[in-house]
Design a protein around this motif. Structure first.
Motif, PDB file in Angstrom:
ATOM      1  N   HIS A 215       0.840  -1.213   0.000  1.00  0.00           N
ATOM      2  CA  HIS A 215       0.000   0.000   0.000  1.00  0.00           C
ATOM      3  C   HIS A 215       0.866   1.251   0.000  1.00  0.00           C
ATOM      4  O   HIS A 215       1.968   1.264   0.554  1.00  0.00           O
TER       5      HIS A 215
ATOM      6  N   ASP B 273       6.475   1.185   6.447  1.00  0.00           N
ATOM      7  CA  ASP B 273       5.141   0.579   6.320  1.00  0.00           C
ATOM      8  C   ASP B 273       4.270   1.567   5.553  1.00  0.00           C
ATOM      9  O   ASP B 273       3.797   2.535   6.140  1.00  0.00           O
ATOM     10  N   ASP B 274       4.086   1.472   4.259  1.00  0.00           N
ATOM     11  CA  ASP B 274       4.524   0.339   3.481  1.00  0.00           C
ATOM     12  C   ASP B 274       5.284   0.853   2.255  1.00  0.00           C
ATOM     13  O   ASP B 274       5.238   0.241   1.202  1.00  0.00           O
TER      14      ASP B 274
ATOM     15  N   GLU C  75      -4.768   1.852   3.105  1.00  0.00           N
ATOM     16  CA  GLU C  75      -4.818   0.609   3.891  1.00  0.00           C
ATOM     17  C   GLU C  75      -4.991   0.924   5.363  1.00  0.00           C
ATOM     18  O   GLU C  75      -5.707   0.236   6.091  1.00  0.00           O
ATOM     19  N   GLU C  76      -4.315   1.983   5.796  1.00  0.00           N
ATOM     20  CA  GLU C  76      -4.226   2.261   7.236  1.00  0.00           C
ATOM     21  C   GLU C  76      -5.526   2.818   7.827  1.00  0.00           C
ATOM     22  O   GLU C  76      -5.628   3.000   9.030  1.00  0.00           O
TER      23      GLU C  76
ATOM     24  N   ASP D 219       3.846  -6.299   3.166  1.00  0.00           N
ATOM     25  CA  ASP D 219       3.361  -5.394   4.214  1.00  0.00           C
ATOM     26  C   ASP D 219       3.537  -6.031   5.596  1.00  0.00           C
ATOM     27  O   ASP D 219       2.733  -5.805   6.493  1.00  0.00           O
TER      28      ASP D 219
END
Ligand SMILES: [Zn+2]
Length: 484
Positions: free
Chosen positions: A77, A116-117, A146-147, A170
């Motif tokens: 991501h 990340d990431d 994503e987060e 990830d």
């Protein structure tokens, strides 16, 4: 401009990573990094798709001799968590990071690093840029957001992909290979809080000082949940006494193990107050004993907060239903994995209890790495809730990624790793969500693994990424691609 990482190997990976660090790319603010990735694809004449959300997939044909091998998906991501120290004035919405190197790690001054990431983006671009690599047809998928609930992966159109082998980058530990994750769903049950007026003494029950923690990754610690313990105490004193609920409130997040809960009850027959307090004391002593290891600072307190008052209280049936619901609904770990000893397979957390003017609600986060067990547990909560006059709603449902022991891709990764580093990583799964769940759900027969370099303290300003670990990871990826 001075390049901080230009002398580290692999050169391309660190070049792209440093570029990315210069572009602000917190969740919800990914258009510039998406532009950067898109420009990369254009410059190299690589076919790509950028969807409405900003997810990008870039395609590259297989190298010579690999043209007809099955396609491989490489995925990560592009968004990062923006956290910074209190004394840092940087506007992470607009400014890049100040990276530096210390003790073999890349770090960012006072902020998260976005290893990340970002490292997945950097590796993905480096693979695409290197015409000397041996690889099957590639589909490099970089998602957004994503987060903040895997928004990009959830909306991604998987018909854009032919591959059924997926490498997700990830994860955060070079000695582990992630091969499964839990799915989840937020379950809310609500009931009318029918009120009437009555007189008596009010007792306030406070449960405090519990350890708490993440309801997925730390559910196996068997820590106390304040909402659940409140159910036990209320039920204990309800048997044999006429008590009426005024309200129960505990916790604010479905994904946190609840640390505090407060309930108020009215005792119409004030002669019963002392025996109620005595009985609650017996339950409290039991709970202190049972939780002395996991929750050493637990504190349960009963106070007569008002005497001889008239109060709005729940009627008899409402009181009975709420206490029965809270006491009998399943809680915590429901099943451990038989394939991977020590790993939680199915659980739920009663994260929130909240009393409104006319209703009461309880919110749970249900998790399982086996989809049918997740659905079964949701159904069970709904069944208990229904018997107690509650209605259930389910939201934020995301799929798990079911562990399959010894898949061909797992074996090839472990072999590649052993060849490059001399070490076979441990196979593991996680009792929380990762993006692989959405791809596993939408791509029939997907064989998927997730790995990453050593990243420490992610999502904090102490985040750091091991340089030697990135070098190892990239060598393993090259070895693996040549074997697929
Ligand atoms: Zn991540």
């Amino acid at each position: 401009m001075e390049r901080i990482l230009e002398n580290f190997e692999p050169k391309d990976v660190f070049k792209y990573f440093e570029d990315i660090c210069g572009i602000p790319h917190g969740s919800g603010n990914t258009s510039l990094i998406a532009d950067y990735i898109e420009a990369f694809a254009k410059e190299r004449n690589l076919k790509y798709v950028r969807d409405a959300l900003g997810n990008i997939v870039i395609y590259k044909d297989g190298s010579k001799g690999y043209e007809n091998h099955p396609a491989v998906i490489f995925q990560g991501h592009m968004d990062m968590v923006c956290e910074k120290d209190k004394d840092i004035s940087k506007d992470m919405e607009k400014e890049g990071l100040d990276i530096y190197v210390e003790d073999g790690f890349v770090k960012a001054k006072g902020t998260t690093l976005g290893g990340d990431d970002g490292i997945a983006v950097a590796c993905g671009l480096a693979i695409l840029a290197d015409d000397s690599l041996k690889h099957p047809p590639l589909e490099v998928v970089i998602t957004v957001d994503e987060e903040i609930g895997m928004v990009g992966a959830q909306a991604f159109d998987c018909s854009l992909l032919k591959g059924r082998l997926m490498l997700n980058a990830d994860s955060e530990n070079e000695k582990e290979l992630l091969c499964g994750c839990a799915g989840g769903a937020t379950v809310t049950v609500r009931r009318e809080f029918k009120r009437e007026k009555a007189g008596g003494d009010v007792i306030e029950i406070n449960i405090k000082g519990l350890t708490g923690g993440h309801s997925g990754c730390e559910i196996d610690r068997q820590r106390g949940n304040a909402n659940v313990l409140m159910g036990r105490i209320l039920h204990g004193i309800y048997i044999g006494h006429d008590i009426r609920l005024i309200g129960i409130d505990g916790g604010t997040k479905d994904n946190a193990i609840t640390r505090e809960c407060c309930a108020k009850i009215l005792v119409p027959d004030t002669d019963e107050v002392s025996s109620i307090i005595k009985k609650a004391g017996e339950y409290t002593a039991e709970i202190y004993n049972e939780y002395k290891v996991t929750d050493p600072d637990i504190n349960i307190n009963l106070d007569v907060s008002e005497k001889n008052v008239t109060h709005d209280i729940a009627d008899k049936d409402t009181t009975k239903d709420i206490i029965n619901m809270l006491y009998t609904v399943p809680a915590g770990i429901q099943k451990m994995s038989c394939e991977l000893p020590g790993l939680v397979q199915t659980s739920l957390n009663l994260g929130v209890s909240a009393t409104g003017d006319n209703d009461i609600k309880f919110t749970f986060l249900v998790r399982s790495s086996v989809e049918s067990e997740k659905n079964d547990l949701v159904s069970k909560v709904g069944c208990v809730a229904g018997m107690c006059g509650f209605n259930m709603t389910v939201s934020g449902d995301y799929p798990g990624w079911e562990f399959k022991s010894g898949s061909p891709l797992q074996e090839k990764y472990l072999n590649a790793c052993e060849k490059v580093t001399g070490i076979r990583p441990t196979i593991c799964t996680v009792h929380a969500g990762v993006e692989c769940g959405f791809f596993a759900k939408n791509l029939d027969g997907l064989d998927c693994i997730s790995f990453g370099p050593d990243l420490r303290d992610i999502h904090t300003s102490r985040e750091r990424m091991g340089i030697a670990s990135v070098e190892k990871m990239y060598k393993v990826i090259k070895e693996l691609l040549a074997d697929l």
